[in-house]
Design a protein around this motif. Structure first.
Motif, PDB file in Angstrom:
ATOM      1  N   LEU A 108     -12.450  73.526  11.014  1.00 55.42           N
ATOM      2  CA  LEU A 108     -11.702  74.583  11.430  1.00 55.42           C
ATOM      3  C   LEU A 108     -12.811  75.700  11.626  1.00 55.42           C
ATOM      4  O   LEU A 108     -13.260  76.025  10.460  1.00 55.42           O
ATOM      5  CB  LEU A 108     -10.495  75.171  10.799  1.00 55.42           C
ATOM      6  N   LEU A 109     -13.354  76.273  12.687  1.00 50.37           N
ATOM      7  CA  LEU A 109     -14.185  77.271  12.764  1.00 50.37           C
ATOM      8  C   LEU A 109     -13.348  78.454  12.732  1.00 50.37           C
ATOM      9  O   LEU A 109     -12.551  78.835  13.579  1.00 50.37           O
ATOM     10  CB  LEU A 109     -14.897  77.054  14.217  1.00 50.37           C
ATOM     11  N   ALA A 110     -13.601  79.423  11.742  1.00 48.05           N
ATOM     12  CA  ALA A 110     -12.584  80.629  11.643  1.00 48.05           C
ATOM     13  C   ALA A 110     -13.725  81.823  11.069  1.00 48.05           C
ATOM     14  O   ALA A 110     -13.657  82.380  10.115  1.00 48.05           O
ATOM     15  CB  ALA A 110     -11.614  80.494  10.728  1.00 48.05           C
ATOM     16  N   THR A 111     -14.988  81.863  12.110  1.00 55.89           N
ATOM     17  CA  THR A 111     -16.090  82.575  11.508  1.00 55.89           C
ATOM     18  C   THR A 111     -16.152  83.927  11.902  1.00 55.89           C
ATOM     19  O   THR A 111     -17.087  84.755  11.923  1.00 55.89           O
ATOM     20  CB  THR A 111     -17.439  81.808  11.960  1.00 55.89           C
ATOM     21  N   GLY A 112     -15.029  84.450  12.837  1.00 59.21           N
ATOM     22  CA  GLY A 112     -15.016  85.828  13.152  1.00 59.21           C
ATOM     23  C   GLY A 112     -15.895  86.180  14.293  1.00 59.21           C
ATOM     24  O   GLY A 112     -16.511  85.261  15.230  1.00 59.21           O
ATOM     25  N   ARG A 113     -16.124  87.437  14.625  1.00 59.23           N
ATOM     26  CA  ARG A 113     -17.046  87.838  15.814  1.00 59.23           C
ATOM     27  C   ARG A 113     -18.285  88.262  15.157  1.00 59.23           C
ATOM     28  O   ARG A 113     -18.841  87.528  14.587  1.00 59.23           O
ATOM     29  CB  ARG A 113     -16.187  88.904  16.504  1.00 59.23           C
ATOM     30  N   PHE A 114     -18.759  89.483  15.789  1.00 54.41           N
ATOM     31  CA  PHE A 114     -19.985  89.977  15.209  1.00 54.41           C
ATOM     32  C   PHE A 114     -20.166  90.394  13.745  1.00 54.41           C
ATOM     33  O   PHE A 114     -21.053  90.074  13.137  1.00 54.41           O
ATOM     34  CB  PHE A 114     -20.257  91.125  16.287  1.00 54.41           C
ATOM     35  N   LEU A 115     -19.040  91.356  13.290  1.00 53.26           N
ATOM     36  CA  LEU A 115     -19.073  91.476  11.812  1.00 53.26           C
ATOM     37  C   LEU A 115     -18.990  90.462  11.109  1.00 53.26           C
ATOM     38  O   LEU A 115     -19.656  90.265   9.846  1.00 53.26           O
ATOM     39  CB  LEU A 115     -18.034  92.643  11.844  1.00 53.26           C
ATOM     40  N   GLY A 116     -18.010  89.355  11.232  1.00 53.10           N
ATOM     41  CA  GLY A 116     -17.835  88.324  10.387  1.00 53.10           C
ATOM     42  C   GLY A 116     -19.009  87.363  10.399  1.00 53.10           C
ATOM     43  O   GLY A 116     -19.492  86.859   9.603  1.00 53.10           O
ATOM     44  N   GLY A 117     -19.781  87.281  11.509  1.00 56.56           N
ATOM     45  CA  GLY A 117     -20.994  86.489  11.771  1.00 56.56           C
ATOM     46  C   GLY A 117     -20.880  85.240  12.761  1.00 56.56           C
ATOM     47  O   GLY A 117     -21.746  84.618  12.719  1.00 56.56           O
ATOM     48  N   GLY A 118     -19.583  85.128  13.349  1.00 61.81           N
ATOM     49  CA  GLY A 118     -19.407  84.005  14.130  1.00 61.81           C
ATOM     50  C   GLY A 118     -19.989  84.005  15.410  1.00 61.81           C
ATOM     51  O   GLY A 118     -20.595  83.178  16.283  1.00 61.81           O
ATOM     52  N   LEU A 119     -20.265  85.309  15.651  1.00 61.19           N
ATOM     53  CA  LEU A 119     -21.076  85.728  17.305  1.00 61.19           C
ATOM     54  C   LEU A 119     -22.243  86.355  17.078  1.00 61.19           C
ATOM     55  O   LEU A 119     -22.131  87.322  16.066  1.00 61.19           O
ATOM     56  CB  LEU A 119     -20.158  86.396  18.143  1.00 61.19           C
ATOM     57  N   SER A 120     -23.209  86.138  17.610  1.00 60.67           N
ATOM     58  CA  SER A 120     -24.299  87.101  17.585  1.00 60.67           C
ATOM     59  C   SER A 120     -24.839  87.482  18.885  1.00 60.67           C
ATOM     60  O   SER A 120     -24.604  86.837  19.814  1.00 60.67           O
ATOM     61  CB  SER A 120     -25.423  86.205  17.114  1.00 60.67           C
ATOM     62  N   GLY A 121     -25.026  88.945  19.058  1.00 61.98           N
ATOM     63  CA  GLY A 121     -25.215  89.614  20.341  1.00 61.98           C
ATOM     64  C   GLY A 121     -26.956  89.516  20.420  1.00 61.98           C
ATOM     65  O   GLY A 121     -27.536  90.187  19.627  1.00 61.98           O
TER      66      GLY A 121
END
Ligand SMILES: Cc1cc2nc3c(=O)[nH]c(=O)nc-3n(C[C@H](O)[C@H](O)[C@H](O)COP(=O)(O)OP(=O)(O)OC[C@H]3O[C@@H](n4cnc5c(N)ncnc54)[C@H](O)[C@@H]3O)c2cc1C
Length: 424
Positions: free
Chosen positions: A315-328
């Motif tokens: 299960l991928l539950a890595t969040g967005r930019f703050l959590g680190g799952g996405l990188s801009g």
């Protein structure tokens, strides 16, 4: 050679979605390996939002506040058909919230969950916020707001980002009889941090001196509003004790992040984890290394002893930019663990609208991984990348939690649905 841990499920992330998924997996008897750091949990007010607003659909339009999340779901989905709530229903949402809040209650953090309509409670700035589930140390604010008897809101000299005066002023138009006071805490010169106050209040001696400082400013008030600081492990007991000492009804107001409510949830979860079939790697990361036959190969990194994981499901539950799952990045928004395709505007110029306060929100806040109705991330070909790879929480595309006030709701209900889909 690194130790190998074999498990039914690897959960990447320990934010609200990862924590909730662990709880649901434990209920289903699954063995779990999980890694992550605090994520956005550190920033939470403690309020668990389900749906608080529907953003404007047209330029110049206004967001609409939501009184009853379930009644407003059709309107949300009509205007925002890509929202993750399209794949979860009311039963999933209620079951997910029930399981998470009863887990937290068992760990000493009681929650009061709305049945039909959102609660209205004070934000850290004293504006009113609509939310679905509230720590029981904060829920008395609902009755305070409906009452007219004297209420004093108190802050501490040296505490930054929490102004009793501002909160009283912002609540005052709708609520008469409010006043504000600032007290100096014993032995606390310079900057004051609520976490330190909360740890001090875990002891009877700390509560005694706190009560001595507060008594003169409470006077005859019926209500006392304090920044969230009433202990870390047993906030209800600390609140009860302070009420008895002061003869007043107390409610907590969340502070600006990071704050005590997030620390409470994190510590309660980590404490309970020791009684679960869960290998929890705190403040560490997982990297994906491919497949070993039917099993996913992952590695826990971040300490000298690295661990290998062999998991039947991920299960991928890595969040967005703050959590680190996405990188801009210059080239666009990247999913950081598996390199999954990300739903996003065609170019960076589409990330934000010209007006920061545009009530339609910004496209960047809806970016995330694409997924099917069982919450399996999609590959470039539009098909699930792997039959046993799932995603939950804010890494999923389509939810602007800031505008829609649906942060914990998306995290909890999609984690519930993903784990249910694994075992159905
Ligand atoms: C200031 C602020 C206030 C908020 N207030 C509220 C509120 O009042 N009510 C509400 O409902 N919501 C609120 N939210 C939103 C809410 O916090 C988020 O929607 C929610 O926390 C999302 O949870 P998540 O688990 O999806 O992501 P996150 O909490 O970001 O968790 C992501 C997790 O993934 C981990 N991770 C990332 N990459 C890896 C990797 N490679 N290996 C291992 N782990 C990894 C991170 O370490 C972290 O543990 C607020 C958010 C902020 C920032």
């Amino acid at each position: 050679m690194a130790d190998i841990i074999r498990c039914n499920l690897a959960i990447i992330g320990t934010g609200i979605a990862g924590m909730a998924a662990s709880i649901f997996a434990a209920e289903r008897g699954m063995s779990v390996a999980q890694a992550g750091n605090t994520g956005m949990l550190a920033y939470t007010t403690g309020y668990f939002d389900l749906l608080g607003a529907i953003p404007a659909s047209e330029e110049g339009g206004k967001a609409v506040g939501v009184t009853n999340p379930f009644e407003s779901l059709p309107a949300l989905l009509a205007a925002n058909p890509e929202h993750p709530y399209r794949f979860v229903d009311e039963t999933d949402m209620r079951a997910g919230f029930r399981a998470v809040t009863s887990f937290l209650s068992d760990a000493g953090l009681h929650y009061v969950t709305a049945e039909s309509g959102n609660f209205e409670v004070p934000s850290p700035a004293g504006t009113l916020k609509r939310t679905w589930s509230v720590p029981s140390t904060m829920s008395p604010a609902v009755n305070m707001l409906a009452d007219a008897e004297e209420c004093v809101i108190v802050d501490f000299a040296g505490l930054k980002g929490f102004s009793a005066r501002q909160i009283a002023a912002n609540l005052s138009p709708g609520r008469a009889g409010l006043r504000s006071e600032t007290v100096k805490l014993p032995g606390k010169g310079g900057e004051v941090f609520t976490e330190n106050v909360a740890r001090m209040l875990e002891t009877p001696k700390g509560r005694e001196s706190f009560a001595e400082v507060l008594a003169p400013v409470v006077g005859d008030a019926k209500w006392l509003g304090l920044p969230a600081c009433l202990g870390i492990y047993r906030p209800d007991a600390v609140l009860q004790d302070m009420q008895e000492r002061l003869g007043v009804t107390i409610f907590e107001i969340p502070t600006m992040p990071p704050g005590v409510p997030g620390i409470r949830i994190k510590e309660a979860f980590e404490e309970a984890a020791s009684g679960m079939d869960l290998h929890l790697f705190r403040q560490q990361k997982m990297v994906y290394e491919g497949k070993d036959g039917d099993l996913f190969k992952l590695r826990v990194v971040g300490t000298s002893v690295e661990r290998e994981i062999r998991a039947e499901r991920v299960l991928l539950a890595t969040g967005r930019f703050l959590g680190g799952g996405l990188s801009g990045e210059r080239t666009g928004i990247r999913e950081t663990v598996l390199g999954l395709p990300v739903e996003q505007p065609e170019s960076r110029s589409g990330w934000h609208r010209l007006d920061y306060f545009d009530q339609r929100g910004h496209a960047v806040h809806r970016a995330g991984v694409r997924y099917d109705e069982t919450l399996r991330p999609l590959g470039e070909n539009g098909k699930p990348l792997d039959a046993r790879l799932y995603a939950a929480g804010s890494v999923l595309a389509g939810a602007d939690w800031m505008r829609m006030k649906c942060g914990a709701g998306v995290a909890i209900s999609t984690a519930f649905k993903a784990v249910s889909n694994m075992t159905d």
